[in-house]
Design a protein around this motif. Sequence first.
Motif, mmCIF file in Angstrom:
data_model
loop_
_atom_site.group_PDB
_atom_site.id
_atom_site.type_symbol
_atom_site.label_atom_id
_atom_site.label_comp_id
_atom_site.label_asym_id
_atom_site.label_seq_id
_atom_site.Cartn_x
_atom_site.Cartn_y
_atom_site.Cartn_z
ATOM 1 N N THR A 222 49.310 27.456 8.676
ATOM 2 C CA THR A 222 49.016 27.942 10.029
ATOM 3 C C THR A 222 48.179 29.217 9.991
ATOM 4 N N MET A 223 48.385 30.042 8.967
ATOM 5 C CA MET A 223 47.548 31.235 8.831
ATOM 6 C C MET A 223 46.093 30.844 8.570
ATOM 7 N N ALA A 224 45.891 29.827 7.737
ATOM 8 C CA ALA A 224 44.528 29.351 7.476
ATOM 9 C C ALA A 224 43.893 28.819 8.755
ATOM 10 N N GLU A 225 44.694 28.144 9.581
ATOM 11 C CA GLU A 225 44.201 27.647 10.867
ATOM 12 C C GLU A 225 43.849 28.814 11.791
ATOM 13 N N PHE A 226 44.702 29.815 11.796
ATOM 14 C CA PHE A 226 44.446 31.057 12.528
ATOM 15 C C PHE A 226 43.063 31.613 12.166
ATOM 16 N N ILE A 227 42.858 31.788 10.874
ATOM 17 C CA ILE A 227 41.639 32.439 10.376
ATOM 18 C C ILE A 227 40.401 31.597 10.674
ATOM 19 N N ARG A 228 40.550 30.272 10.571
ATOM 20 C CA ARG A 228 39.390 29.385 10.686
ATOM 21 C C ARG A 228 38.720 29.479 12.051
ATOM 22 N N TYR A 229 39.508 29.553 13.118
ATOM 23 C CA TYR A 229 38.947 29.510 14.463
ATOM 24 C C TYR A 229 38.903 30.879 15.147
ATOM 25 N N SER A 230 39.285 31.928 14.430
ATOM 26 C CA SER A 230 39.381 33.236 15.079
ATOM 27 C C SER A 230 38.456 34.247 14.398
ATOM 28 N N SER A 231 38.540 35.487 14.867
ATOM 29 C CA SER A 231 37.744 36.556 14.265
ATOM 30 C C SER A 231 38.239 36.917 12.876
ATOM 31 N N GLY A 232 39.474 36.537 12.551
ATOM 32 C CA GLY A 232 40.038 36.831 11.239
ATOM 33 C C GLY A 232 40.794 38.142 11.160
#
Length: 665
Positions: free
Chosen positions: A501-511
């Motif tokens: 879920t963290m990887a999903e977070f990072i993929r579509y967000s500013s990071g």
Amino acid sequence: MTATTCLECQQKHTRSPRNRRCSRSHRIMCHPAKTSRRQSQSSNRTLFKNSSIYFLGLLTCAVVIVQALASSPTNLAPWGTRGGAHVGQKNPSALSLSANDSDSDNEMDVKVEIPSPLISPLNGMLVNSSEKESEKAITYSATTVNGVQPNIGKAKKTILTPGGFADAIVPAKYVAETNLPTDIGHFRIRAYRIEEFEGAMREPNPLGAGAGLGSEPCVIYCTDKPPFGTTGGERGGAKMVPVRIHDQCFTSEVFRSQRCDCKEQLKMSLEYIRENGGAIIYLQQEGRGIGLANKVAAYALQDVGLDTVDANTHLGFPEDARQYGVVPGILKDMGIDSIRLITNNPRKIERLTTLGVDVAGTIPLVVPETNPYNRKYIETKSERMNHANFGSMLAASPVSAMSSTHSDVEIIIDQKLKSVAEKYINDGEEMAAAAVALALMDDPNQTGVQAAEDGYCFGRQSVEDAIAAVARGELIVVVDDESRENEGDFIMAADKCTPETMAEFIRYSSGVICIGMEGKRMDELKLPPMVVNNEDPKGTAFSVSVDATSAHGITTGISATDRAKTSVILAKADVTASDFHRPGHIFPLRAKEGGVLTRDGHTEAGVDFARLAGCYPAGLLCEIVSEENPVEMARLPELKRFSKKHGYVLTSIADLQQYRRDTEL
């Protein structure tokens, strides 16, 4: 003696003025003065008699025609085409249906006369050599029981090698490339033009007008996953690139026809290359290369029972007239040495390999299920055109509904009458579910969150669905007010975070991953403000950033795995300040006491959603970046499409505020 005309024999005779008989002893002779008047009356009586007979004849014919049309077993329109060659009723080879009712079991014997080919077969050869086709129409017979018409006109042999048709290398010249933002993702489109196409157009296409390959193929690829390799050099070009060779389907992709699976396959291809990289080579060859008008003619034949193969071959076309000679040059221009072809069609592999394309493997592309209008088409692709990968999909799909009586229209009407909220119904609360479904629809006029009179924007159900999703460890999308940031943030419970879920977070967000926490807990962990004088326009209370220590298995702290571990540890009640070192890669944010009822920010929303979901009151959050314009943040219209595409629950801070007002005493 006076010469006059006898009214009985109509001959002129000589009589005396006093004699009323003619020389043939006819009883009555006209007086010379009355001869002209009586002749006119006789002529009128004859004309009236003849006109009456003619009128009665026309009336009888009209009655017979009306009775014949009224007793017709089909609802086919009685008119033909004007000036066209296709199935007009004036054409002696036109389509006709006849039926004989049976009183015993309601059976009809259906005879369908199929139009003879509209163009000459290629090279003067019959397209289907196994069934010698004369100039007269071919008649197929079948029995219809209880009004159900069986499959009509299935040929005995599939055309494997259409006579006189072969591919050749066709050079294409690169023209231009630009951005292509779509509702699926952000892509690039690369346009080509076939060289010397105008010269080639001077020669008539052997398949007739409208057929053949269009002059401007193009390539589509995902912006952040370009498929290009290098031409020449030691490393050579790109290898094993996923490539879909997709042929234009105007009726499906533009008019949204359900008679095939083309638009679904195109959408699935775009989604695949968005996730995995690769390219789509889009070729302008409608109807498997026969052109739009001929495709419509083939559809008309399919309406009365022929499948897609028989319809093409009966019109004088090969069953597949597509050409792929332009593909090798495009792949070379892009520096692609070998491809994994996204297809279910083994013949396409064969054709490309013959042209010198290195097809290193295939990727199946099967729609989840058929619909009543394309089932027969997909069955034909599987059974007669050797398409693979369909598995049990056909068995689980609806039966075919195509009919020449147009009764299939009722199915579309029934589908449109279904509730828009059907798949969102939860515990019978259909009205609330409908509000959620409508909120997820793309409304170009809604640019930001606008609460209704009851205080909700997307509805109370959207908040309840979001709470349930957070409790399951899922990401939700939360939008703030249009007058504030007008942005959407991912939010989830920190103690539910996983590396995935963290990887999903990072993929579509500013990071920049933040964690909203209660102020008291941040004081316990000795997380002071990042600066003494906070100048952030929205008053976001950043503290110093942190990573969990190496004692918890943290390495660099930046990976999705490390950041997930740090997030989970921050949400533990038994950790202390010594479990973290500063600075790091997770940014704690101090939430206002009272949550969103005190401050309408994402920081407070993260803490409130975690608490309402029964989790530790700490929520991860990060702003979502636009897929359509990656240099900007995603706004509400795109966030609706984004949430619907990926299956995220969408709600707003305004909805959460109203929910808390409604549920808290």
